[in-house]
Design a protein around this motif. Sequence first.
Motif, short mmCIF file in Angstrom:
data_model
loop_
_atom_site.label_atom_id
_atom_site.label_comp_id
_atom_site.label_asym_id
_atom_site.label_seq_id
_atom_site.Cartn_x
_atom_site.Cartn_y
_atom_site.Cartn_z
N PHE A 271 0.86 -1.17 0.00
CA PHE A 271 0.00 0.00 0.00
C PHE A 271 0.90 1.22 0.00
O PHE A 271 2.09 1.16 0.29
CB PHE A 271 -0.94 0.01 1.20
N VAL A 272 0.32 2.33 -0.30
CA VAL A 272 1.09 3.55 -0.38
C VAL A 272 0.75 4.41 0.83
O VAL A 272 -0.40 4.57 1.19
CB VAL A 272 0.75 4.32 -1.66
N LYS A 273 1.80 4.90 1.40
CA LYS A 273 1.58 5.66 2.62
C LYS A 273 1.89 7.13 2.39
O LYS A 273 2.88 7.49 1.78
CB LYS A 273 2.49 5.11 3.71
N TYR A 274 1.03 7.96 2.89
CA TYR A 274 1.26 9.40 2.84
C TYR A 274 1.35 9.89 4.26
O TYR A 274 0.47 9.64 5.08
CB TYR A 274 0.11 10.12 2.13
N GLU A 275 2.40 10.62 4.54
CA GLU A 275 2.58 11.03 5.91
C GLU A 275 2.73 12.54 6.00
O GLU A 275 3.40 13.16 5.19
CB GLU A 275 3.82 10.38 6.50
N ALA A 276 2.11 13.11 7.00
CA ALA A 276 2.25 14.55 7.23
C ALA A 276 2.93 14.77 8.55
O ALA A 276 2.61 14.10 9.54
CB ALA A 276 0.88 15.21 7.22
N GLU B 187 -2.58 4.62 2.89
CA GLU B 187 -2.53 4.84 4.31
C GLU B 187 -2.18 6.30 4.55
O GLU B 187 -1.24 6.83 3.95
CB GLU B 187 -1.45 3.96 4.96
N LEU B 188 -2.97 6.94 5.37
CA LEU B 188 -2.70 8.34 5.69
C LEU B 188 -2.20 8.40 7.11
O LEU B 188 -2.80 7.83 8.03
CB LEU B 188 -3.97 9.18 5.56
N SER B 189 -1.12 9.13 7.30
CA SER B 189 -0.51 9.11 8.62
C SER B 189 -0.11 10.50 9.06
O SER B 189 0.34 11.31 8.25
CB SER B 189 0.72 8.18 8.57
N CYS B 190 -0.31 10.78 10.33
CA CYS B 190 0.15 12.05 10.89
C CYS B 190 1.21 11.75 11.93
O CYS B 190 0.99 10.96 12.84
CB CYS B 190 -1.01 12.79 11.57
N ARG B 191 2.32 12.41 11.80
CA ARG B 191 3.41 12.19 12.75
C ARG B 191 3.63 13.47 13.54
O ARG B 191 3.71 14.56 13.01
CB ARG B 191 4.69 11.84 11.99
N LEU B 192 3.74 13.28 14.85
CA LEU B 192 3.94 14.43 15.71
C LEU B 192 5.41 14.65 15.97
O LEU B 192 6.18 13.72 16.14
CB LEU B 192 3.26 14.18 17.07
N ASP B 193 5.76 15.88 16.00
CA ASP B 193 7.11 16.26 16.38
C ASP B 193 7.38 15.85 17.82
O ASP B 193 6.47 15.84 18.65
CB ASP B 193 7.24 17.78 16.23
N LYS B 194 8.62 15.53 18.14
CA LYS B 194 8.92 15.01 19.47
C LYS B 194 8.52 15.96 20.58
O LYS B 194 8.17 15.56 21.69
CB LYS B 194 10.43 14.74 19.58
#
Lengths: 369, 430
Positions: free
Chosen positions: A108-113, A136-143
């Motif tokens: 699958f293809v993942k897109y991350e913000a 797959e849509l993904s949100c990543r939080l800054d540390k």
Amino acid sequence: MPASCLGESRRLLLLPLLLLRCGLSAGSPADPAVTAKDASHSQASSLTKMQAGLLESSPEPMTTAQTVNWQTQGSSSDHLTLGRSVSAPGSDLATQEFKEATKDNITFVKYEALLPGVSGTSVEKNIILDSATRIELSCRLDKKYSHLQSQVTWKKGNETIRYINKTENSWSIKLQILDSSNMGSYSCAVKSEEEISAEFHLQVPKIEGREKPIVSYGGDTAVMMCKSSGYTPIAWTWYVTNGSEQMAINASLAEKYVISSISANVTHLKILKLTEEDDGEYWCEAAFELGESRARLRLRVLSFMVPLKPFLAIVTEAVILVTLIFLYEIYSKKKENHAEDEKEFDQVEQLKSEDSNGLENSSARHRRI
Amino acid sequence: MPPPPSPPAPRRCPRGVGGAVLGGAFVQAALVAGGPRALALLLRPLGGALGAGGAAAAGAGAAPLAALQLGGPLGSALSSRFGARPVAMAGGLLAGLGLLLGAFASHMGHLYLSVGLVAGLGWALVFTPSLATVGRYFPARRALATGLVVSGASVSGLATGTLVPLLLDTYGWRGALLLLAAISFNLVAAGALLRPLPSPIENLGLPRDQPGLLWLLHHGPFLRYALAFVLVDTGYYVPFVHGEAHAHEVGCDDHHAGLVMAAMAVVDGGGRVASGWLAARSAAPLLHHLFTWVMLTGLVSLLLPLGTSCWALLPLAMAYGFCAGAVVPLQFTGVAEVAGTGRLVHAIGLMQMFESVGSLLGPPLAGWLHDTTGDFTISFVTAGAFLLAGSLLLLTLPGCSCPGSKGGGPTTPTQAPDGPELPLSPLEPL
């Protein structure tokens, strides 16, 4: 091949080829080989493990995986399945995308913000999809914001999506995009004092029409072209605007309209025997598996009277110039002739006076003698 | 300035006529050079409108250029028979008519005939007499005068780039052709300015022409000159025609590529005037100037592949434009040196006809080389080689050995004697 096309199309003076012969198509939609861009191996491996975990929890990956099911009121359910698809290169401030292969050869293809976005604004990403795919849509939080971990929500429009995969710092949802109802905007939001959110817009590819109106004359044939760069539509349809309605052009109007395609990405509408009534807006529509996309073109039909006025003005100016030039020449020649005559007159006078002087001298000499 | 006075002269040539001739010739050069260029821009959007595809439209754009160069001798012959002015005016009329007919074309074949044949022929009838008249009016500063005149071509090159798209957007291609026809009719007015030089023997009939043309074909130096320019033309146009594509290949985007080409055109115009001015001031023979500029052009063409980025390409392109422009006026004044002022008209026409071989073969050859090798390096190197070969051939010509005279001096005694237009020589400085 594209290089030679480019070279040929630039020979303006000798062999200009029209752009429509060299369709400058950017990517290749049918090519399933997507380059994998790995940001960090550890992330990949962690996700793989997560995938593997999911797979184990849902033993039949191709069937509906109960764990990811989210039912909202009345809308169709999106299931977790794993598949392989092609993603269009996106353009955004802080996103990454990469492809993974899992053990069942399903990808699958993942897109991350990356959150937060620039100066606290919302991150937006446009994802262009033309055929059914799984993403797959993904949100990543800054540390820095790790303390907000439990507060992330995903929504489609106003409906909350319940099943969210969570890893150390990222939250993602997996979607199977089957038809146009699955398209739209998906957003993730972190509950905090500030607005930290990201939005993914799933869209069908845009097609190009023409910005400027096409100008043509009565009795002529006009050719209008629409092009889809990178994605091949399933079908093309043309619409003509009749008053305020749009009418699809079908085979019954074959004496007037001719639709043709030289390639699957390009469509032509040829309108024969133009009249003033054909002036107006036209729409070309490309049908993709996941929806339709439209572009507008405008046609202007002029009569020959329109350019005739400036034409006559310029021709009159040229005729006037020629007349003036010749008149001036005749006038200046007359002046020269006058001047010549005067000079001749003077010379004759001079000769005469010399003659008379000579006569006088001779007579004087005579007298002296 | 009109020729220096022997007593009858000031009365026949009032002041300002020379300036008028320059102005008229400038306009003519502008319109004649701009015409085919405008056509090429205009024919792109034809699409399937006339029932033919892109290649046919391209042909209709190339046809006038071919007619222009091949029709050179015809312009010469007619203008030595009837005088420069009537022929130039008729040519202007013809060019305008051709474009006018093209506006009403209902078939690609009509377009070929009208725009290609009629207009191209009209332009050919304007070009040769115009340059020949300038050559005759300014024997002392022929190079400078020619340089000023041919810089008109650069001006129109820039103007068509803006004007034609505007016309297309407002009036479509038919209306654009119509208005270009009207603009071309101004060639008639420009031609009217070419007042014939008062010369006691002006109207000799046909027998005068044939010896001129035939004699030229037997004249060794002229043949070598013409051959040299066949070689030169094979390479000369390559950077102009393929420049934009190359700019794209080295990474210029559309906007910058257009900028590079426009810069080249501007410097081209500057080069034309500069070389004319330089040749007029310097004591060195004209042919030396010509050789130097042609060689420089060839060298710069060899260096063009070194421009591997957009910003590296820009100065190289400008250098090429300048040198290439510098060649133009010297080419037409040099031919007067080689063939004699009396046969200037014929010489220009014949030379144009020979040149057309080179200019029609060169860019397609370069295009083929590009397609075979993948980029333009070999194309530009080949173009440079042709230019250098032409320059070397120029070296074999008997150079002008006029002692201390300005560059555009009259023919040397060692050259073949002037043709039947001998009476002009008393009007020229010695």
